[in-house]
Design an enzyme around this catalytic site. Structure first.
Site, short mmCIF file in Angstrom:
data_model
loop_
_atom_site.label_atom_id
_atom_site.label_comp_id
_atom_site.label_asym_id
_atom_site.label_seq_id
_atom_site.Cartn_x
_atom_site.Cartn_y
_atom_site.Cartn_z
N ALA A 156 0.86 -1.19 0.00
CA ALA A 156 0.00 0.00 0.00
C ALA A 156 0.89 1.24 0.00
O ALA A 156 1.89 1.30 0.72
CB ALA A 156 -0.89 0.00 1.22
N LYS A 157 0.52 2.21 -0.82
CA LYS A 157 1.27 3.48 -0.83
C LYS A 157 0.54 4.41 0.14
O LYS A 157 -0.35 5.17 -0.25
CB LYS A 157 1.32 4.04 -2.24
CG LYS A 157 2.28 5.23 -2.39
CD LYS A 157 2.46 5.59 -3.86
CE LYS A 157 3.25 6.86 -4.04
NZ LYS A 157 4.68 6.73 -3.77
#
Ligand code: PPE
Length: 311
Positions: A156-157
């Site tokens: 996940a960014k």
């Protein structure tokens, strides 16, 4: 950074200076945001966004991991980003979608905090300095470990991941390096504070697998695709730290960093201490596509039609 005219917020364009959030928005205390970074390149046919679909997909993936309810569809955000570049009349830019948990409840449980979606863009030059793409950069191994598995999800960014990135980047900076390379919890090479990494030795390109706590970089994927097309052997495998010291070539990939050669690690020269031939070939293949100088054979570019007056 030069401000642009408009920022998109929850479906409406607002003035750059009006894109405020409340200090008690959930994101401020708890880091609850996910975001993207997308480059839009200048081509002979106007601006073109690079791999917009894949970036949008990753934004939705990041939100899904964190159970952040999205109030727009991927198609809606995709269209809104195209419109954003149009209304700001930019020839090239960096697009930054941000999805955050806003103002509402207090405390960690975010069930009463509305999702706020912002899309901004601005002109962004070379990430690691103007000379970096040709000359390469001097980097160090960070004393900080990258996100350990099952702590903060690396796929996940999320804004919170960049607290770890800041430790890496600041430590490198105060010690006179352009960037730091973090190792994963097992001591294998992971990634830079804002880039994936590739290590070449004996004609074989190595890059850490997703299980080494790396962001699934879209530039990383593009380079893997280009290497395969060029017939260059490439493996995704755990890489020991010392491979960096004896490598023939090392380079970073990232939307902001593009393909940046690394010329030394911990003051040990990589290969001949300058950009290597495989790095140069991959850079050439990458830039001729993103700048629209060859056919877009992978469908990576989304052309953005500008209002006639600005052409
Ligand atoms: N790892 C990290 C930790 C990372 O932040 C990036 C992008 C990458 C790998 C490469 O991913 P991709 O852009 O999809 O190829 N970093 C973004 C943010 C940089 C910033 O300073 O902000 C970027 O390059 O846009």
């Amino acid at each position: 950074m030069t401000p642009t005219e408009k920022i998109w917020h929850n479906g409406k364009f607002i003035a750059w200076d009006e894109a405020h959030i409340h200090v008690l928005a959930h994101v401020v205390s708890y880091g609850s945001s996910v975001f993207e970074g997308i480059r839009c390149y200048e081509t002979a046919n106007g601006p073109a966004a690079f791999r917009l679909k894949e970036h949008t997909r990753r934004l939705f993936d990041s939100a899904k991991v964190y159970r952040i309810p999205m109030r727009f569809t991927a198609e809606e955000l995709h269209e809104a980003m195209i419109e954003l570049v149009r209304v700001n009349q930019l020839r090239s830019c960096y697009i930054r979608p941000i999805v955050l948990r806003g103002y509402g409840g207090v405390g960690v449980l975010p069930t009463n905090n509305p999702t706020e979606v912002y899309l901004a863009c601005w002109e962004w030059g070379k990430y690691l300095g103007d000379e970096a793409l040709a000359q390469g950069v001097d980097v160090c191994i960070s004393s900080w470990t990258r996100l350990a598995p099952n702590t903060l999800p690396a796929l996940a960014k999320a804004g919170a991941n960049y607290m770890n990135s800041q430790l890496i980047r600041l430590e490198a900076h105060v010690n006179g390096y352009a960037e730091g390379i973090a190792l994963d919890d097992k001591g294998a090479i992971s990634e830079g504070s804002g880039e994936n990494i590739f290590v070449i030795r004996g004609g074989i390109i190595h890059t850490p697998p997703l299980a080494s706590s790396v962001l699934p970089g879209i530039t990383r994927d593009s380079v893997i695709t280009l290497a395969r097309e060029l017939g260059l052997p490439l493996v995704e495998t755990a890489i020991p730290r010392e491979m960096l010291y004896v490598a023939d070539e090392v380079f970073f990939t990232g939307t902001a960093a593009e393909i940046t050669p690394v010329r030394s690690v911990d003051r040990i020269e990589v290969g001949s201490g300058r950009r290597g031939p495989i790095t140069e070939r991959l850079q050439a293949a990458f830039f001729e596509i993103v700048e629209g100088r060859v056919a877009d054979r992978f469908g990576w570019l989304t052309p953005i039609q500008q209002p006639v007056a600005t052409r």
